[in-house]
Design an enzyme around this catalytic site. Structure first.
Site: not given
Lengths: 89, 623
Positions: B286-290
């Site tokens: 999820g957003s931890t990849l942004k």
């Protein structure tokens, strides 16, 4: 003296042989005795090593951080410090 | 002349003949024994006198980074029997001593007329009781039992050892060759009383297994396990994983999973519970990849830290797929995009960077292959090859969907940001050779992204609850829908928080993953508090003290017992309940503005003792 020995040389030879034989038996006995003692010591060493290992494991179990945390909580009423427990040195 | 016994001479001849015959028989027997049967009989004699037996090599011990015992071997006993030699009337007492049913034991002995084990890894006391029964055909042998004193806290990581003394899971399996050593073989001569005679010799000397020191810190492991347990219980989640790493050298300091699994009692758990989720289970980050999409954008030189991106007011169509934001936004800086966790912004950034550079960045971060930590069953990330990335895939992957990685891979990738852009393979064994660090991004990009992530845990960010008092965190929340078996997405979520602390000079990277939380689904409310709890306890333990606040003379120290100051003497309201904060500000005549409920996690201004009566103190409280 020499002639006396020469006269009894067979007896002397028999006595020397007997002495050798007896010392052989004695040496064999000593060898076995030492071997037995070594076995006992080795067995004692092994059992002490096992005891040490057991105590190390017991120590590790007793010093397990989770156990210490629970003891500190339950028996000593300790808890992680809250921010207001932070003071200047 | 006739033969007559009356004649003495002839009687004498007869006796002589009989004696001669007997002598001949003796000679024949002597030749038979000493010549014809010599080989066979000598072998039998030696078998009686000489005994060869295997000598088990003790298995090596496993220690933590500070020499605390994590796995050791305790002496135990095994009971063996030659079924046909055990008298029927002694089976009853034997069964009682072994704690088995008599009929079952009888059946076992009937079925195994030769050698068989009746019990393994018994307590030596029980074995002594059985030995005292002196049952023919039953004997006690030396046996070993593997003990893991820390139990479930580190069970998944250490694994366990089977009855044959070989590792079957975890570190015990991965390092089995080093830990097991090799058994020896000894030949000894014994007398009639079974005492060893001189002249014993080693046919092969046993080689004890090597001891192994892990990078794991038992205290941090315990902190991580307790924090994860608390979160899983309070959120009624199905499970979770936590990894704590030291970014400077890739050392794994803690790796905990829930549900726990006790390696001392592994038979009572299902095989599925043995797995080390932190390395075997894949999840959508999820957003931890942004942050890595942002890093790829900065590396492209088309974007700068202060570049702005239009987030389409929360709706953006890519091909036939609509991308939504939870909080619709317009123009945002890259920092703002991370702080608000805008999917639209990340998707547009990813599309601008392009599939290949983004894939290269993910590959360089170690998200497309196994980390090489050495644990069996480790999953490699699931990332489509860039040739199969269309605009939808590129946009999705840019904000962490359509890609699956392990918590360990995510932690290792965050270590790159915290380690000036250098990739270090995660390490579990202290003395393992450290490969050269590999540069993934420039130090400037790593520092810039880290600064942006520090803003993502600020008052406007989704990761506010990750901040332990006195420390600043650079991290990112993630909330990802879990895939269902049919290929779509289910209604359950994975809440994630990944970050580095202290943000200014990271000493720890922590990744917390909570599976299927029920009370809240968001990484910011479910996983960020796990991060905070671990960081708040682990950093002081490592000697990294909280940063002093404005107005303080120096670093803060922890008071104990009677040294705890009264609340009014503290310069801030951190950690106080709403009621305490109200009372303390009211005493000073200050006005209080509050956000949320629970305990104060942030305060503006940081110190309120210099404020005049009537001025405003603003506080944020977590749940």
């Amino acid at each position: 003296m020499l002639s006396h020995l020469q006269e009894n040389r067979w007896w002397v030879a028999a006595a020397v042989m007997l002495l050798f034989a007896a010392s052989q038996v004695w040496l064999a006995y000593l060898r076995n005795d030492q071997s037995l003692r070594m076995q006992q010591l080795a067995s004692e060493q092994q059992s002490l090593q096992q005891e040490l290992q057991k105590l190390n494991l017991e120590l590790a179990s007793l010093a397990n951080p989770e156990r210490l945390r629970q003891l500190a909580n339950d028996e000593l009423g300790m808890a992680p410090p809250k921010p207001q427990q932070v003071v200047r040195p | 002349m006739s033969f007559s016994l009356e004649r003495p001479q002839q009687r004498l001849q007869l006796v002589a003949a009989v004696l001669a015959l007997l002598f001949m028989a003796l000679v024949v027997r002597a030749v038979d024994l000493h010549w014809w049967q010599a080989g066979k009989l000598q072998a039998r004699a030696e078998k009686q006198r000489l005994r060869q037996f295997p000598v088990a090599a003790p298995r090596g011990q496993i220690f933590d980074a500070h020499g605390r015992l994590l796995a050791g071997t305790a002496s135990a006993a095994a009971v063996a029997a030659i079924g046909s030699d055990v008298p029927a009337d002694r089976v009853g007492p034997l069964a009682r001593a072994l704690g088995r049913s008599e009929s079952q034991l009888r059946q076992h002995l009937r079925r195994h007329a030769g050698f068989s084990w009746l019990a393994r890894q018994l307590d030596p006391e029980v074995a002594a009781q059985i030995e005292a029964l002196k049952i023919p055909g039953v004997r006690i042998e030396q046996d070993w039992r593997r003990v893991h004193p820390a139990g479930p806290q580190i069970g998944h990581l250490l694994g366990f050892v089977g009855i044959d003394g070989h590792g079957l899971e975890g570190v015990e399996l991965a390092m089995d060759k080093r830990l097991a050593g090799s058994d020896g073989f000894k030949q000894l001569q014994r007398d009639a009383r079974r005492n060893e005679l001189p002249g014993s010799l080693w046919l092969r000397e046993p080689k004890p297994g090597a001891n192994i020191a892990l990078t794991i810190d038992a205290t941090i492991q315990n902190i991580a396990y307790a924090a994860l347990y608390e979160a899983v219980q309070s959120q009624r989640a199905s499970g979770g994983s936590v990894i704590v790493m030291r970014p400077s050298d890739g050392a794994v300091l803690a790796m905990a999973n829930w549900p726990g699994f006790n390696p001392n009692d592994y038979r009572n758990y299902r095989a599925v519970d043995w797995r080390n989720r932190a390395v075997t289970d894949l999840f959508e980050p999820g957003s931890t990849l942004k942050p890595f999409t942002v890093a790829a954008a900065l590396a492209s030189d088309r974007w700068r830290a202060d570049s702005r991106i239009y987030c389409e007011n929360g709706k953006f169509k890519v091909a036939n797929r609509m991308i939504h934001d939870v909080h619709p936004e317009g123009w945002l800086t890259l920092s703002g995009m991370l702080a608000k966790s805008s999917n639209v912004g990340a998707a547009k950034l990813g599309l601008d960077v392009g599939a290949k550079p983004l894939y290269t960045m993910l590959g360089d971060l170690g998200l497309t292959r196994r980390s090489g930590i050495g644990l069996r069953g480790e999953a490699s990330g699931m990332v489509l090859p860039p040739e199969r990335w269309g605009p939808v895939e590129t946009a999705n992957i840019a904000f962490g969907q359509g890609i699956a990685i392990t918590p360990l891979q995510l932690a290792t990738a965050f270590c790159v940001l915290a380690n000036d852009g250098l990739y270090q393979s995660p390490r579990l064994v202290q003395e393992s050779a450290r490969p050269f660090a590999r540069r993934v991004m420039s130090p400037t990009i790593a520092h810039t992204v880290l600064k942006m992530l520090a803003e993502a845990t600020g008052p406007d960010g989704t990761g506010l609850l990750a901040n332990p008092p006195g420390y600043k965190v650079a991290g990112k929340t993630g909330t990802a829908q879990r895939p269902d078996p049919k290929g779509g997405y289910s209604e359950s979520y994975t809440a994630v928080f990944a970050g580095a602390v202290p943000a200014e000079k990271p000493e720890l990277v922590i990744v917390a993953v909570v599976d299927e939380p029920k009370r809240s689904i968001f990484g910011g409310t479910v996983a960020a508090p796990v991060f905070r709890t671990i960081a708040a306890a682990a950093l002081p333990y490592l000697g990294i003290l909280p940063k002093s606040q404005p107005g303080d003379a120096g670093p803060l120290q922890v008071a104990s017992g009677s040294n705890v100051p009264a609340a009014s003497s503290t310069p801030s309201l951190y950690g106080q309940s709403l009621r305490e904060a109200r009372r303390n500000t009211a005493t000073l005549g200050l006005r209080l503005n509050t956000h949320g409920s629970g305990w104060v996690v942030r305060q503006e201004p940081l110190a309120h003792n210099d404020l005049a009566a009537g001025q405003v103190v603003e506080v944020w409280l977590d749940e």
